[in-house]
Design an enzyme around this catalytic site. Structure first.
Site, short mmCIF file in Angstrom:
data_model
loop_
_atom_site.label_atom_id
_atom_site.label_comp_id
_atom_site.label_asym_id
_atom_site.label_seq_id
_atom_site.Cartn_x
_atom_site.Cartn_y
_atom_site.Cartn_z
N ASP A 3 67.01 24.68 42.95
CA ASP A 3 66.66 24.98 41.62
C ASP A 3 65.20 25.01 41.32
O ASP A 3 64.91 25.80 40.46
CB ASP A 3 67.25 23.88 40.85
CG ASP A 3 67.36 23.91 39.38
OD1 ASP A 3 67.72 25.13 38.97
OD2 ASP A 3 66.99 22.95 38.68
N HIS A 34 61.59 28.39 38.75
CA HIS A 34 62.98 28.01 38.59
C HIS A 34 63.66 28.74 39.82
O HIS A 34 64.22 29.70 39.39
CB HIS A 34 63.31 28.47 37.26
CG HIS A 34 64.72 27.86 36.90
ND1 HIS A 34 65.69 28.43 36.05
CD2 HIS A 34 65.57 26.97 37.37
CE1 HIS A 34 66.73 27.83 35.98
NE2 HIS A 34 66.67 26.95 36.88
N LYS A 36 63.52 19.39 34.72
CA LYS A 36 63.34 20.43 34.10
C LYS A 36 61.90 19.99 33.51
O LYS A 36 60.89 20.83 33.24
CB LYS A 36 64.22 20.84 33.10
CG LYS A 36 65.40 21.33 33.53
CD LYS A 36 65.32 22.45 34.72
CE LYS A 36 66.81 22.87 34.95
NZ LYS A 36 66.72 23.97 36.06
N SER A 45 69.77 29.67 34.59
CA SER A 45 70.86 28.57 34.94
C SER A 45 72.10 29.26 35.03
O SER A 45 72.57 30.09 34.17
CB SER A 45 70.57 27.64 33.70
OG SER A 45 69.31 27.18 33.50
N TYR A 59 72.09 13.78 28.28
CA TYR A 59 72.62 14.94 29.57
C TYR A 59 71.03 15.13 30.50
O TYR A 59 70.10 15.31 30.12
CB TYR A 59 72.80 16.32 28.73
CG TYR A 59 72.87 17.39 29.69
CD1 TYR A 59 73.90 17.58 30.13
CD2 TYR A 59 71.91 18.46 29.73
CE1 TYR A 59 74.14 18.50 31.18
CE2 TYR A 59 71.96 19.30 30.52
CZ TYR A 59 73.20 19.56 31.32
OH TYR A 59 73.16 20.55 32.21
N ARG A 84 79.05 18.66 35.83
CA ARG A 84 78.13 18.59 37.03
C ARG A 84 78.62 18.08 38.14
O ARG A 84 79.18 16.88 37.76
CB ARG A 84 76.79 18.12 36.45
CG ARG A 84 76.10 19.29 35.48
CD ARG A 84 75.60 20.41 36.05
NE ARG A 84 75.06 21.29 34.85
CZ ARG A 84 73.95 22.27 35.19
NH1 ARG A 84 73.49 22.27 36.35
NH2 ARG A 84 73.45 23.09 34.23
N ARG A 135 71.75 21.52 27.86
CA ARG A 135 70.16 21.41 27.57
C ARG A 135 70.24 21.99 26.16
O ARG A 135 70.91 22.56 25.66
CB ARG A 135 69.32 22.31 28.53
CG ARG A 135 69.03 21.50 29.66
CD ARG A 135 68.01 22.62 30.49
NE ARG A 135 68.56 23.79 31.11
CZ ARG A 135 68.55 24.81 30.36
NH1 ARG A 135 67.77 25.00 29.38
NH2 ARG A 135 69.12 26.02 30.94
N CYS A 181 73.65 30.81 37.39
CA CYS A 181 73.68 32.19 37.82
C CYS A 181 73.79 32.29 39.28
O CYS A 181 73.66 33.23 39.95
CB CYS A 181 72.75 33.06 37.45
SG CYS A 181 72.61 33.51 35.77
C1 OXD Z 1 69.69 24.43 34.57
C2 OXD Z 1 69.95 23.25 35.62
O1 OXD Z 1 70.12 24.09 33.28
O2 OXD Z 1 69.67 23.54 36.71
O3 OXD Z 1 68.91 25.38 34.93
O4 OXD Z 1 70.63 22.32 35.37
MN MN Z 2 68.27 25.22 36.83
#
Ligand code: OXD
Ligand code: MN
Length: 590
Positions: free
Chosen positions: A286, A237, A217, A259, A208, A375, A80, A261
């Site tokens: 998420d 989130h 998002k 993100s 991306y 990913r 991002r 974590c």
């Molecule tokens: C983030 C994702 O970047 O969930 O938080 O992809």
């Molecule tokens: Mn996320």
């Protein structure tokens, strides 16, 4: 350019508004064809075949990874881009110091110039989608226009995409408009713009995930958080997970971590052998949309239908469920390959990389073989711990909200806020070390209130006020907690084992919510005494446990002062009630 008369007759009930918008975008971007997505498996298969033929997708080992594919993104387009992401409201103060801002007219002019003629020679895909179960009153629909077949494939996994969504849009009349083009993937011609008041998004120059899968998002957090404020709910989130205890009772919690974590790991947690009788059900990993219910409780739906998870670190020991679920029907992005054409990444636990994420023979002098933000995209139904309640139109009732960050020091393993208003301060104070999910330095501690720093579509001051007002609508509010799985000693060794053992902490959290667990009162909130945690079978030095369950007033005084300075950045938009909470904390700290 082809005309919108190419709407397939099977989709003839398309609302005039969608058709008019698609037409005007096509006139501006000049695609060579328009494809209206119906979301069928045949359509997805055709798109995969097309990308394979173009060399934009690579099939993985069909015996060990059937129907799995690898996509490699442009090397400058792997995360991002927060510095290129804008909230465009008429007044800058409404976007707040937490967002980059541009006036809507300027942003439209800039984006329209980028989009002019950008789809020549390309296909314009019309991607209708529904965020949330198709029959839920809490779900919201959108249409993404994109020139990327890779985006369509991902949207087909991550959302309820196609005919049913288009029909719902036809019935409801309203939808979020997301316009996306990969452009030339030039980082200097890349912007992600949000127009919350128009319920629209324009994203150019990136393919991306978080920049290009606009349902995620951009819609489900930035636009939805704005919508949620006007409609009295919360778009967060957060993962959502159900936990069935050995007595057979299931409770749901929603947890906000920044993100990369560990939200996906916690959402799919496998109980340790020493805690028999527990079962875990994943509702989402998420995003949570939270609504005050008629019963005074908070109810959650997961707007997504798939996972866009971070691959590195996913292995049979860290997340067995994820490891098992991505062995079929999975789209990998920027992972490495073994010499057997299987996907590989650091932390997978076996095998060796032969080809790195850039397609070069692996050489460790070049760094990790898989990109740290590589990913997997996979349908949620493949998760062995998938909760069928994820399909429930009314969602699941939430017993606890849990905030957390990645912090080497200061924050204890777990603590409970004194009440909802104090919990809002605890959430607003979340700070975490940055990760590879966004471009920029990794490992720098920054404030990430409610883990929403990159995702809140309006001024954080107003957002905290909204949190306070949602709390006032709940006669049975969930308890609010903060956890930190990432405490380290001076040598950088993690002090808490994490992963499955996090259930020990969650079990205490649930017992606290049920009024069954003891705690010590401290200035920052309620902490378990070491004896209040179930540590059976856990080999942890009692001194270490005492350390991660302690509060150091001196360090917390500095933290509170820093939080005061942070609140000052929001001026009069920072709610007085939050300042009072901070003052009360400072008084308790002495
Ligand atoms: C983030 C994702 O970047 O969930 O938080 O992809
Ligand atoms: Mn996320």
């Amino acid at each position: 350019m082809v005309s919108a008369s190419s709407v397939p007759s099977a989709l003839a009930s398309v609302s005039a508004e969608v058709t008019a918008w698609v037409n005007s975008v096509a006139q501006h971007t000049l695609p060579s064809q328009i494809h209206w997505c119906d979301g069928s498996e045949a359509e997805m298969a055709a798109l995969r075949a097309q990308l394979l033929e173009q060399g934009d997708l690579q099939a993985l080992n069909p015996e060990t990874f059937p129907d799995c594919f690898l996509a490699r993104s442009h090397p400058s387009d792997v995360a991002r881009v927060e510095h290129l992401t804008f909230i465009c409201t008429p007044h800058q103060v409404d976007a707040g110091p937490n967002n980059n801002w541009m006036a809507p007219a300027d942003a439209h002019a800039q984006m329209d110039a980028l989009f002019a003629g950008c789809m020549q020679g390309r296909t314009l895909y019309v991607v209708p989608y529904c965020m949330g179960p198709i029959d839920s009153p809490y779900s919201r629909c959108g249409v993404e226009i994109t020139d990327s077949a890779y985006v369509v494939l991902n949207m087909g996994i991550m959302t309820r995409m196609g005919r049913a969504a288009l029909e719902r849009i036809g019935r409801e009349g309203s939808f979020v408009r997301g316009l996306h083009s990969t452009g030339e993937l030039d980082p200097n011609r890349r912007f992600i713009m949000h127009f919350p008041e128009e319920l629209s998004i324009k994203s150019f120059g990136s393919g991306y995930g978080g920049n290009a899968l606009l349902g995620k998002k951009c819609h489900a957090l930035r636009i939805a958080s704005y919508q949620a404020r006007t409609e009295g709910w919360l778009a967060e989130h957060m993962l959502i997970v159900g936990l069935k205890n050995p007595q057979g009772e299931t409770h749901y919690i929603a947890c906000a971590f920044p993100s990369a974590c560990g939200k996906t790991n916690l959402a799919m947690l496998i109980p340790p052998d020493t805690m028999p009788g527990w079962e875990v059900f994943t509702v989402g990993d998420d995003i949570a949309w939270l609504h005050p219910g008629p019963d005074g409780r908070l109810w959650a739906i997961n707007p997504e239908s798939g996972y866009f998870g971070v691959a590195p670190g996913t292995g049979p020991k860290t997340n067995r469920n994820a490891y098992d679920m991505i062995r079929k029907d999975t789209l990998f992005t920027n992972v490495a390959l073994t010499d057997n054409n299987e996907p590989w990444w650091e932390g997978i636990g076996s095998g060796e990389p032969a080809i790195d994420w850039l397609g070069r023979p692996f050489d460790k002098a070049n760094g990790p073989s898989a990109h740290p933000n590589s990913r997997f995209t996979v349908s949620a139904v493949h998760n062995p711990s998938y909760a069928t309640e994820a399909e429930s139109p009314r969602g699941v009732p939430i017993s606890a909200l849990v905030f957390g960050g990645r912090r080497r020091e200061l924050a204890p393993l777990v603590y409970q806020a004194r009440d909802w208003a104090h919990g809002v301060l605890v959430g607003a104070s979340v700070a975490s070390e940055t990760t590879a999910a966004a471009t920029g330095a990794v490992g720098v501690v920054r404030r990430d209130p409610m883990a929403m720093k990159p995702f809140c579509g309006y001024n954080f001051g107003d957002y905290w006020q909204h949190w306070l007002s949602v709390g006032s609508k709940l006669s049975k509010p969930p308890g609010i907690f903060h956890v930190n799985w990432f405490r380290q000693d001076a040598g950088g060794k993690f002090l808490w084992p994490g992963f499955g053992d996090n259930l020990r902490v969650i079990s205490w959290i649930l017992d606290r919510c049920a009024g069954k667990a003891a705690a010590q009162e401290t200035p920052i909130g309620y902490l378990p005494n070491p004896s209040d945690l179930d540590t059976s079978g856990l080999h942890i030095d009692p001194a270490v446990l005492a350390e991660i369950l302690s509060v150091k007033p001196e360090a917390w005084r500095s933290e509170a002062a820093a939080m005061g300075e942070y609140l000052d950045e929001f001026g009069e938009r920072a709610p007085a009630a939050l300042r009072q909470q901070l003052q009360a904390l400072q008084q308790r700290l002495g």
